[in-house]
Design a protein around this motif. Structure first.
Motif, mmCIF file in Angstrom:
data_model
loop_
_atom_site.group_PDB
_atom_site.id
_atom_site.type_symbol
_atom_site.label_atom_id
_atom_site.label_comp_id
_atom_site.label_asym_id
_atom_site.label_seq_id
_atom_site.Cartn_x
_atom_site.Cartn_y
_atom_site.Cartn_z
ATOM 1 N N GLY A 14 -18.327 5.929 2.385
ATOM 2 C CA GLY A 14 -17.199 6.713 2.867
ATOM 3 C C GLY A 14 -16.605 7.442 1.680
ATOM 4 O O GLY A 14 -17.328 7.792 0.747
ATOM 5 N N ILE A 15 -15.291 7.625 1.689
ATOM 6 C CA ILE A 15 -14.674 8.218 0.506
ATOM 7 C C ILE A 15 -13.562 7.306 -0.001
ATOM 8 O O ILE A 15 -13.048 6.464 0.736
ATOM 9 C CB ILE A 15 -14.095 9.635 0.753
ATOM 10 C CG1 ILE A 15 -13.002 9.581 1.816
ATOM 11 C CG2 ILE A 15 -15.167 10.642 1.111
ATOM 12 C CD1 ILE A 15 -12.084 10.776 1.746
ATOM 13 N N GLY A 16 -13.235 7.484 -1.270
ATOM 14 C CA GLY A 16 -12.137 6.733 -1.860
ATOM 15 C C GLY A 16 -10.831 7.461 -1.558
ATOM 16 O O GLY A 16 -10.733 8.660 -1.775
ATOM 17 N N ILE A 17 -9.848 6.727 -1.063
ATOM 18 C CA ILE A 17 -8.599 7.404 -0.679
ATOM 19 C C ILE A 17 -7.873 7.978 -1.893
ATOM 20 O O ILE A 17 -7.236 9.021 -1.805
ATOM 21 C CB ILE A 17 -7.668 6.467 0.138
ATOM 22 C CG1 ILE A 17 -6.503 7.278 0.723
ATOM 23 C CG2 ILE A 17 -7.168 5.297 -0.699
ATOM 24 C CD1 ILE A 17 -5.688 6.534 1.739
ATOM 25 N N HIS A 18 -7.977 7.308 -3.036
ATOM 26 C CA HIS A 18 -7.242 7.806 -4.208
ATOM 27 C C HIS A 18 -8.074 8.766 -5.060
ATOM 28 O O HIS A 18 -7.582 9.796 -5.493
ATOM 29 C CB HIS A 18 -6.710 6.637 -5.034
ATOM 30 C CG HIS A 18 -5.601 5.921 -4.321
ATOM 31 N ND1 HIS A 18 -4.464 6.571 -3.903
ATOM 32 C CD2 HIS A 18 -5.476 4.638 -3.917
ATOM 33 C CE1 HIS A 18 -3.677 5.708 -3.276
ATOM 34 N NE2 HIS A 18 -4.267 4.524 -3.271
ATOM 35 N N THR A 19 -9.352 8.443 -5.265
ATOM 36 C CA THR A 19 -10.176 9.326 -6.103
ATOM 37 C C THR A 19 -10.654 10.553 -5.322
ATOM 38 O O THR A 19 -10.967 11.586 -5.910
ATOM 39 C CB THR A 19 -11.436 8.589 -6.608
ATOM 40 O OG1 THR A 19 -12.188 8.140 -5.464
ATOM 41 C CG2 THR A 19 -11.073 7.405 -7.477
ATOM 42 N N GLY A 20 -10.773 10.423 -4.002
ATOM 43 C CA GLY A 20 -11.322 11.511 -3.188
ATOM 44 C C GLY A 20 -12.827 11.645 -3.334
ATOM 45 O O GLY A 20 -13.430 12.562 -2.782
ATOM 46 N N LEU A 57 0.139 1.454 -5.526
ATOM 47 C CA LEU A 57 -0.416 2.041 -4.291
ATOM 48 C C LEU A 57 -1.798 1.505 -3.899
ATOM 49 O O LEU A 57 -2.351 1.896 -2.875
ATOM 50 C CB LEU A 57 -0.457 3.576 -4.350
ATOM 51 C CG LEU A 57 0.888 4.283 -4.526
ATOM 52 C CD1 LEU A 57 0.670 5.804 -4.566
ATOM 53 C CD2 LEU A 57 1.863 3.933 -3.417
ATOM 54 N N SER A 58 -2.380 0.645 -4.723
ATOM 55 C CA SER A 58 -3.638 -0.025 -4.346
ATOM 56 C C SER A 58 -3.803 -1.185 -5.312
ATOM 57 O O SER A 58 -3.118 -1.244 -6.330
ATOM 58 C CB SER A 58 -4.838 0.918 -4.471
ATOM 59 O OG SER A 58 -5.017 1.340 -5.804
ATOM 60 N N THR A 59 -4.717 -2.094 -4.980
ATOM 61 C CA THR A 59 -5.021 -3.179 -5.916
ATOM 62 C C THR A 59 -6.370 -2.865 -6.557
ATOM 63 O O THR A 59 -7.364 -2.658 -5.869
ATOM 64 C CB THR A 59 -5.039 -4.534 -5.188
ATOM 65 O OG1 THR A 59 -3.727 -4.767 -4.654
ATOM 66 C CG2 THR A 59 -5.401 -5.664 -6.136
ATOM 67 N N ASP A 60 -6.359 -2.785 -7.887
ATOM 68 C CA ASP A 60 -7.539 -2.377 -8.636
ATOM 69 C C ASP A 60 -7.966 -3.501 -9.574
ATOM 70 O O ASP A 60 -7.129 -4.132 -10.221
ATOM 71 C CB ASP A 60 -7.222 -1.128 -9.478
ATOM 72 C CG ASP A 60 -6.591 -0.010 -8.661
ATOM 73 O OD1 ASP A 60 -6.876 0.054 -7.439
ATOM 74 O OD2 ASP A 60 -5.818 0.781 -9.236
ATOM 75 N N LEU A 61 -9.276 -3.719 -9.633
ATOM 76 C CA LEU A 61 -9.820 -4.742 -10.525
ATOM 77 C C LEU A 61 -10.594 -4.064 -11.639
ATOM 78 O O LEU A 61 -11.140 -2.972 -11.454
ATOM 79 C CB LEU A 61 -10.762 -5.662 -9.743
ATOM 80 C CG LEU A 61 -10.128 -6.515 -8.647
ATOM 81 C CD1 LEU A 61 -11.205 -7.236 -7.841
ATOM 82 C CD2 LEU A 61 -9.166 -7.535 -9.250
ATOM 83 N N GLY A 62 -10.671 -4.726 -12.781
ATOM 84 C CA GLY A 62 -11.418 -4.123 -13.873
ATOM 85 C C GLY A 62 -11.853 -5.155 -14.886
ATOM 86 O O GLY A 62 -11.351 -6.283 -14.934
#
Ligand code: ZN
Length: 275
Positions: A14-20, A57-62
């Protein structure tokens, strides 16, 4: 409870809502005691609190220079289905695809693939009641032999006050979509986020109604989505959660504070966080 995985690899794009950006993930079965692990560019990122690198606005892991953004709806699905072992390979983009803004596609595609494994997993449970706070917002966590999650909030526009309690029925939350208020879109975009956001994946709320032609899926869809996000963020504990949680106007940042506190206090929490 028994550990679980899925029986076949599942591909979702699909697409990423934040990165587009276009986003493609492969959900792979995994051995017992693997946990939920993201894999991107030969880097493994375990879904545990110390790998959280963003909660705006989102939960990001790294880990190192690798980031996987917006993991919460996928984690919510895994939590709801009790899937404890999986490798999520991110092959396109650096964000979990937003699909229709809810957890529905993940849930629908995965639910018939879930299989029990031989080993047991101990749920993470708080031993006493406590609160974490940030300004007016707070989250209260208390012991319960259940998974009961409440969100209460005052929303802008015409949505007003809402309160919703999840008591174990996935159908009450899996369809609830990501939402935003029309007046906030400019700000979100100014922060370089929401580039993939559209009426196909976001409930957009205005002063007098929603912009989405199909309307609301539940009357209290925003509150239910907040509960879904919390179910996802709680899965950063690394094991199913058992307890009662009430969130008063919380978001990902406060959810993460609660997760860290539960971790520190619980028997099955990671030792590194308890020091
Ligand atoms: Zn969400």
């Amino acid at each position: 409870m028994r550990q679980r995985t899925i029986k076949d690899t599942l591909r979702i794009d699909g697409i990423g809502i934040h990165t587009g950006e276009r986003s493609e993930i492969l959900l792979h079965p995994a051995e017992e005691n693997t946990g939920i692990v993201f894999y991107r560019n030969r880097t493994l990122i375990q879904a545990v609190p110390e790998n959280v690198v963003g909660t705006f606005l989102s939960t990001d892991l790294g880990s190192g220079s690798e980031v996987v953004k917006t993991v919460e709806h996928l984690l919510a699905t895994l939590h709801l289905l009790g899937v404890t072992n999986m490798v999520v390979e991110v092959v396109g983009g650096c964000e979990i695809p937003i699909m229709d803004g809810s957890a529905y596609v993940f849930y629908k595609e995965m639910k018939d693939l879930v299989v029990e494994q031989d080993e047991e997993v101990d749920p993470v449970s708080p031993e006493e009641t406590f609160r974490v706070r940030s300004g007016e917002a707070w989250i209260e966590v208390s012991p319960c032999d259940c998974l009961e999650i409440t969100y209460e909030g005052v929303f802008k526009g015409y949505m007003g006050e809402q309160r919703f309690t999840f008591r174990g029925n996935a159908k009450d939350v899996v369809l609830a979509r990501t939402f935003c208020f029309d007046e906030d879109i400019e700000f979100i975009r100014s922060r370089g986020l929401g580039k993939g956001g559209s009426l196909d994946n976001t409930l957009v709320i205005g002063r007098n109604g929603v912009y989405n032609r199909e309307g609301l899926r539940y009357e209290d869809e925003p509150a239910r989505h907040k509960v879904l996000d919390l179910i996802g963020d709680l899965y950063l504990l690394g094991a199913p959660f058992k307890g009662r949680v009430v969130s008063h106007r919380g978001g990902h940042t406060l959810n993460y504070m609660a997760v860290r506190e539960i971790y520190k206090r619980s028997k099955s929490g990671l030792r590194s966080l308890r020091s």
